[in-house]
Structures are given as C-alpha cells and as structure tokens.
Write an enzyme that holds these catalytic residues in place. Sequence first.
Site, mmCIF file in Angstrom:
data_model
loop_
_atom_site.group_PDB
_atom_site.id
_atom_site.type_symbol
_atom_site.label_atom_id
_atom_site.label_comp_id
_atom_site.label_asym_id
_atom_site.label_seq_id
_atom_site.Cartn_x
_atom_site.Cartn_y
_atom_site.Cartn_z
ATOM 1 N N THR A 129 99.761 2.599 107.515
ATOM 2 C CA THR A 129 98.556 3.421 107.487
ATOM 3 C C THR A 129 98.417 4.195 106.187
ATOM 4 O O THR A 129 99.383 4.731 105.649
ATOM 5 C CB THR A 129 98.578 4.410 108.667
ATOM 6 O OG1 THR A 129 98.705 3.669 109.888
ATOM 7 C CG2 THR A 129 97.302 5.228 108.711
ATOM 8 N N PRO A 131 95.455 6.935 103.908
ATOM 9 C CA PRO A 131 94.344 7.869 104.152
ATOM 10 C C PRO A 131 93.019 7.174 104.410
ATOM 11 O O PRO A 131 92.192 7.663 105.184
ATOM 12 C CB PRO A 131 94.310 8.701 102.857
ATOM 13 C CG PRO A 131 95.719 8.692 102.373
ATOM 14 C CD PRO A 131 96.245 7.319 102.724
ATOM 15 N N ILE A 160 103.259 8.568 108.898
ATOM 16 C CA ILE A 160 104.425 7.685 108.971
ATOM 17 C C ILE A 160 105.528 8.314 109.816
ATOM 18 O O ILE A 160 106.152 9.306 109.415
ATOM 19 C CB ILE A 160 104.950 7.352 107.564
ATOM 20 C CG1 ILE A 160 103.817 6.794 106.696
ATOM 21 C CG2 ILE A 160 106.111 6.366 107.666
ATOM 22 C CD1 ILE A 160 103.076 5.608 107.290
ATOM 23 N N THR A 161 105.760 7.737 110.996
ATOM 24 C CA THR A 161 106.822 8.189 111.889
ATOM 25 C C THR A 161 108.181 7.988 111.222
ATOM 26 O O THR A 161 108.440 6.945 110.632
ATOM 27 C CB THR A 161 106.767 7.401 113.204
ATOM 28 O OG1 THR A 161 105.504 7.632 113.830
ATOM 29 C CG2 THR A 161 107.876 7.844 114.162
ATOM 30 N N GLU A 245 105.833 -4.196 119.197
ATOM 31 C CA GLU A 245 105.445 -2.800 118.980
ATOM 32 C C GLU A 245 104.545 -2.303 120.098
ATOM 33 O O GLU A 245 104.729 -1.214 120.640
ATOM 34 C CB GLU A 245 104.729 -2.660 117.641
ATOM 35 C CG GLU A 245 104.263 -1.243 117.353
ATOM 36 C CD GLU A 245 103.604 -1.086 115.996
ATOM 37 O OE1 GLU A 245 103.030 -0.006 115.742
ATOM 38 O OE2 GLU A 245 103.664 -2.029 115.183
ATOM 39 N N ARG A 246 103.569 -3.113 120.474
ATOM 40 C CA ARG A 246 102.627 -2.666 121.512
ATOM 41 C C ARG A 246 103.259 -2.697 122.893
ATOM 42 O O ARG A 246 102.927 -1.873 123.750
ATOM 43 C CB ARG A 246 101.355 -3.516 121.423
ATOM 44 C CG ARG A 246 100.568 -3.157 120.181
ATOM 45 C CD ARG A 246 99.412 -4.048 119.838
ATOM 46 N NE ARG A 246 98.749 -3.517 118.641
ATOM 47 C CZ ARG A 246 97.904 -4.201 117.878
ATOM 48 N NH1 ARG A 246 97.617 -5.459 118.186
ATOM 49 N NH2 ARG A 246 97.346 -3.640 116.818
ATOM 50 N N GLN A 282 94.578 17.995 151.688
ATOM 51 C CA GLN A 282 94.172 16.596 151.617
ATOM 52 C C GLN A 282 93.863 16.162 150.187
ATOM 53 O O GLN A 282 94.229 15.056 149.771
ATOM 54 C CB GLN A 282 92.953 16.347 152.501
ATOM 55 C CG GLN A 282 92.568 14.862 152.580
ATOM 56 C CD GLN A 282 91.313 14.629 153.380
ATOM 57 O OE1 GLN A 282 90.221 15.016 152.953
ATOM 58 N NE2 GLN A 282 91.456 14.030 154.562
ATOM 59 N N GLY A 366 99.605 2.490 116.899
ATOM 60 C CA GLY A 366 99.850 1.098 117.261
ATOM 61 C C GLY A 366 98.575 0.277 117.293
ATOM 62 O O GLY A 366 98.539 -0.832 117.840
ATOM 63 N N THR A 368 94.244 1.533 117.444
ATOM 64 C CA THR A 368 93.456 2.291 118.414
ATOM 65 C C THR A 368 93.030 1.398 119.572
ATOM 66 O O THR A 368 92.942 0.165 119.433
ATOM 67 C CB THR A 368 92.201 2.894 117.764
ATOM 68 O OG1 THR A 368 91.320 1.814 117.362
ATOM 69 C CG2 THR A 368 92.552 3.759 116.556
#
Length: 383
Positions: A129, A131, A160-161, A245-246, A282, A366, A368
């Site tokens: 990813t 900007p 970035i993870t 990944e997904r 209920q 991952g 959108t």
Amino acid sequence: MTAAEPLAAELSDWRDTVRRFLADEVEPHYEKWEKDGIVPKSLYLKLGAAGLLCVDMPDEYGGSGAPLEFAFAIHEEAARLGYMSLCSNMMMHSDIVAPYILHLGSEAQKQKYLPKMASGECFGALAMTEPGAGSDLQAIKTSATPHGDGWRLNGSKTFITNGQHAGVVIVAAKTDPKAGAKGTTLFLVDTDLPGFRRGRNLDKIGMHAADTSELFFDDVPLGPDAVLGRVGNGFGHLIDELPRERLMLAVAAVAHAEGALERTIAYVRERKAFGQPVSSFQNTRFELAKIKTDVEVHRAYYEKCRRLYAEGRLDVPTAAMIKLATSEMEGRVVDACLQLFGGYGYMTEYPISRYWTDARIQRIYGGTNEIMKEVIARALVGR
C-alpha cells in the site's frame, strides 16, 4: 480410533499450550502495549522460543513442519481473547511474509531469512500500500531501477503492519512502468540498508498495539539477490499468495466474533435490570440466538475454505468470498454484542469496546470488501 483422532488430540494439547503462553506472557501486559501503541520486540523472541512462530514452515528452515491447523490455532486463540493487535502482527509475520519467502525464494533467501523469522530474531513485513494506491495495486509508484548488476529502490509505503519492528520487508515496486501488471517486481529489503527509513507509528482507532508504519526508500541499494520470485511477475506473485492472506483474515474474524459472544453471554448472565438477569429477557435471548447462528454458519464456511487451501484448491474468488463474508459477520456480531452491554459496552475498561474498534479494520485491509465484491463478480460474469 480414526486417523483424525490423534491429530485432534494433539491439536487440543497445542491449543492449551497457546493459551498458557497468552495467559503468562500477554494478558498481564496487553493493556500497556495497547497504550504504548506497540508490542515489544522481546515478546517475539519469547514466541520464537516457545515454537509459536512459523510453525508450519519445514524443519530445515526453523519451523515445526506442523499441519496448517496448528498455525491457525495460534491466531484463533489470540483473536478469541481479544488480542487482535498481536494476532495481526503474528499473521503478517508467520502466515503472509514467511510463505512468500518459502514459495518464491531461492534456497539462499530461505536459509537467510526463515530460520531467524522462526526464532523471532527477524520480523517480517509486506509493503504494498502507498499513499495513492491501496486496493488498486497496479497504481503503485515506488520504483526499482537497474543499477549495475542490482537495483536502486525509491518511493514510499504506508499502513505497513510490523513496519516499526521489521528486519526484512517484501516491497512491491515498479520495474517497468510501461508494462502494466507485468511491470511489478517483489524485493526483499533488509531494514538496515542505507536509504531505508521508518516513518511514524500511525495512530489508529483500533488495534493500537499492532504497529502500523510509513516506510521510505531513498535510493536504497539492492543486489540481484534481493529479487523475490521473477522480475516483472510481482503482481502475479501477489495474486498467488492472496488466498492464504484472506483466509487468515477469516480465521481472525470468526474467532474474534466467537470471543465477543463468549464475553457477552457471561455478562448478560451476571448483569441485572428490573430485578432480573438481562439474560432472562426475550430480546436478549433472541439476539444471542441470532448471533450464535451467524457465527456457526460462518465457522462452517471457514472450515470448508481451510480444507480447500490445505488441498491447494482455494482460488482467488473463493478467498474473496470468505474474507467478505466473515469480516461482515464479525462487524455485525461485535456490534450486537456491544449493544447488549448497554452503556458499559462503550466504556474502554470493558474489553467488548476493544473488540468493536478492532473489528472495523477487517473490512478494509487485505483488500476492501468493495474490491472483494468486484473480484467475485468478475468470476461470475466477467468485467
């Protein structure tokens, strides 16, 4: 005894091991890490020493060669307990970056990185990813231009993870801007190289301890051995790895929803209103019935997709469906659970509030969910 029973017993024991580690090494410190905005590097060394990183990697690269279920169990237990920041960090490292290197790397690359990733000495990140380019990966601007027998890398990435702790980053860069999808290449970038710079640790509405960073590349020198896979086939490599990944996002989504439900059941049994437990009303009972059904249906679909992946049959459209379905379910479930907590659900001292904020990103990263719908639709009716 069936062939599956010994594996089920081993998996149950393994889950107990994971839970003990989380109770001893994570639970006492997690709130502080969330406030600090980062998990300390020391935890990753402990995870490595406990054998909780890269567990399905082959033995010769530092892993345990365990079945896929054992890798997924780690993330399920972390997500169920509400440790989504840690879950995200570990998934990126063990179940996204490490498989990229295993599947695409040369023997030298695998020997260089995977044993240190399994031990926690080297943490991994994936930088796609930018900007101006999120789900549309073909719009990336980061470039790698030939220089001698190697390359020079220039550009920037964001969201970035593991960016703050990473020792190696897989970077997607344009190597031929005129070639479209065939002009992208993946590179293994060591973070101690000159010209590499980490930006700030980004401030998010949830998953605070999952460090998420800007990364900058200013004429970073890369040798020919930095190419991961084939030159010009980076986009194809990314597509090949997206199903896992997904699927991993689905693992977290289902377990996170299950954890929210468990906490909610415990709360409504104890909380009283108008002189009786909230669980006796209920509306509460019917809501819990709906939530449980929603979770179980998606658990079943996730199990089907996990089996498909293990058999090498999880394709890109099906992976998009499981990511879309489970992340939407997670959002519904966690929101409904928070509602049953009433005003206390909006207080940060109640963990359900963190489940709610942490769940929101699942519909974004991952790819959108809007992109997931397009991927599915193209498989059905074309462009």
